[in-house]
Design a protein around this motif. Structure first.
Motif, mmCIF file in Angstrom:
data_model
loop_
_atom_site.group_PDB
_atom_site.id
_atom_site.type_symbol
_atom_site.label_atom_id
_atom_site.label_comp_id
_atom_site.label_asym_id
_atom_site.label_seq_id
_atom_site.Cartn_x
_atom_site.Cartn_y
_atom_site.Cartn_z
ATOM 1 N N TYR A 83 18.990 -10.159 87.284
ATOM 2 C CA TYR A 83 18.817 -9.189 86.228
ATOM 3 C C TYR A 83 19.800 -9.749 84.996
ATOM 4 N N VAL A 84 19.355 -10.572 84.139
ATOM 5 C CA VAL A 84 19.818 -11.253 83.107
ATOM 6 C C VAL A 84 19.043 -11.168 81.858
ATOM 7 N N LEU A 85 19.557 -10.600 80.923
ATOM 8 C CA LEU A 85 18.850 -10.440 79.333
ATOM 9 C C LEU A 85 19.074 -11.366 78.547
ATOM 10 N N GLN A 86 20.039 -12.238 78.747
ATOM 11 C CA GLN A 86 20.476 -13.289 77.856
ATOM 12 C C GLN A 86 19.766 -14.594 78.281
ATOM 13 N N PHE A 87 19.354 -15.184 77.212
ATOM 14 C CA PHE A 87 18.575 -16.375 77.323
ATOM 15 C C PHE A 87 19.503 -17.656 77.933
ATOM 16 N N ALA A 88 18.892 -18.327 79.074
ATOM 17 C CA ALA A 88 19.732 -19.106 79.668
ATOM 18 C C ALA A 88 18.887 -20.584 79.449
ATOM 19 N N PRO A 89 19.424 -21.601 78.551
ATOM 20 C CA PRO A 89 18.452 -22.699 78.396
ATOM 21 C C PRO A 89 18.702 -23.746 79.555
ATOM 22 N N GLN A 90 17.593 -24.776 79.478
ATOM 23 C CA GLN A 90 17.594 -25.641 80.614
ATOM 24 C C GLN A 90 18.944 -26.524 80.772
ATOM 25 N N SER A 91 19.631 -26.726 79.623
ATOM 26 C CA SER A 91 20.925 -27.523 79.800
ATOM 27 C C SER A 91 21.997 -26.527 80.324
ATOM 28 N N PHE A 92 21.637 -25.382 80.790
ATOM 29 C CA PHE A 92 22.811 -24.481 81.309
ATOM 30 C C PHE A 92 22.253 -24.433 82.724
ATOM 31 N N VAL A 93 21.016 -23.943 82.842
ATOM 32 C CA VAL A 93 20.580 -23.630 84.432
ATOM 33 C C VAL A 93 20.474 -24.957 85.227
ATOM 34 N N ASN A 94 20.113 -26.132 84.601
ATOM 35 C CA ASN A 94 19.882 -27.304 85.371
ATOM 36 C C ASN A 94 21.342 -27.853 85.990
ATOM 37 N N ILE A 95 22.461 -27.467 85.577
ATOM 38 C CA ILE A 95 23.684 -27.955 85.791
ATOM 39 C C ILE A 95 24.027 -28.064 87.347
#
Length: 317
Positions: A82-94
């Protein structure tokens, strides 16, 4: 067991966090939305802090600070619950195995933030949940697994979520994490030709239009119960409608009655005409007040009891 970077909020996020901890996974850190002034503490954040876990609250997950915090966790996998903030690829791929995310619909159907409400409002008999890889597109990433659930003919938003999609979502995130960690997963690209998107169910979407068919009105009320509440004007007051029954009547009965007119009042309900039937309102909330039975509201507003409508329902059954 996995070393997890956890991103989420509210009761669902808390339940997923607790489930991972209960089975022995390591929570490297928890990302939560910043506190809003005057609002009660977020359930996930309060739980994580009580457990002594590292907690991060960034106004944006796109910031260099958020990415640095994620790198510092040395996580095997990221889990978004349950995440409403945008999470960019540079963050989620870490994290070493990337990140997985929960969405309460059968993607690519019902992308967007009110994805539980809209299938009910549209009268669908089935919905479900998807665990997928977050990408820069909204709910567009590859699918890891899906679970289907029926929508009962009388079930509300609250019942579909809390009785089905909430507990099943907790289980699905555990299952998907295990699949990814064991490299036993398959990623299926979403079929864009089947994709639908609906935004937030706003107040204008929740207005009851009584000239509509009784089924359409009943589905809307279910889709907005318990929040935000479908609404109408009644006895000069804006009221939110919650629990209700639907009664179908024959054409010969409904002729000559205007949709939206009060058809009858009982000690517990107010009955309203719609096209092809009646909506019996059991619980409502007048603007500025609390929830109460429709019968009590009728009594307060001086609406006289009239039960003739019951014979019309019996004659049509």
């Amino acid at each position: 067991m996995a070393r997890i970077a956890f991103i989420g909020q509210q009761d669902f996020g808390k339940a997923v966090l607790d489930a991972f901890i209960a089975r022995g996974d390591t929570i490297a850190g928890v990302f939560c939305v910043p506190d809003k002034p005057g609002a009660k503490p977020d359930a996930l954040k309060a739980d994580a802090m009580a457990r002594g876990l590292p907690v991060f609250s960034f106004a944006s997950l796109r910031s260099p600070e958020a990415e640095e915090a994620m790198r510092s966790l040395d996580a095997d996998i990221g889990v978004m619950a349950y995440v409403l903030q945008f999470a960019p690829q540079s963050f989620v791929n870490i994290p070493r195995h990337g990140t997985i995310q929960y969405h309460p619909s059968l993607l690519p159907l019902h992308r967007g933030p009110s994805s539980i409400s809209w299938p009910i409002a549209l009268g669908k008999g089935e919905t479900g949940l998807t665990i997928f890889r977050p990408t820069d597109g909204l709910d567009e990433g590859p699918i890891l697994l899906q679970k289907r659930v029926p929508i009962g003919a009388t079930e509300t938003l609250g019942e579909v979520y809390f009785n089905k999609l909430f507990p099943l979502g907790v289980e699905a995130l555990l299952e998907a994490t295990d699949l990814v960690m064991a490299n036993g997963h398959r990623e299926q690209v979403q079929d864009e030709s089947q994709a639908t998107y609906e935004g937030w169910m706003l107040d204008e979407d929740c207005e009851i239009h009584w000239p509509g068919h009784v089924d359409t009105i009943y589905n809307l009320i279910r889709a907005c119960n318990p929040a935000p509440g479908a609404w109408m004007m009644l006895a000069g007051t804006k009221v939110r409608v919650y629990d209700c029954h639907k009664h179908v009547v024959g054409r010969y009965v409904s002729r000559g009655h205007r949709p939206g007119d009060v058809a009858g009042v009982t000690g517990t309900s107010i009955v309203i005409w719609a096209q092809g039937g009646l909506i019996e309102i059991l619980k409502l909330r007048p603007e500025g007040g609390g929830k109460l039975s429709a019968g009590e509201f009728a009594k307060q507003r001086g609406l006289p009891i009239s039960t003739e409508w019951q014979s019309w329902v019996r004659a049509s059954s």
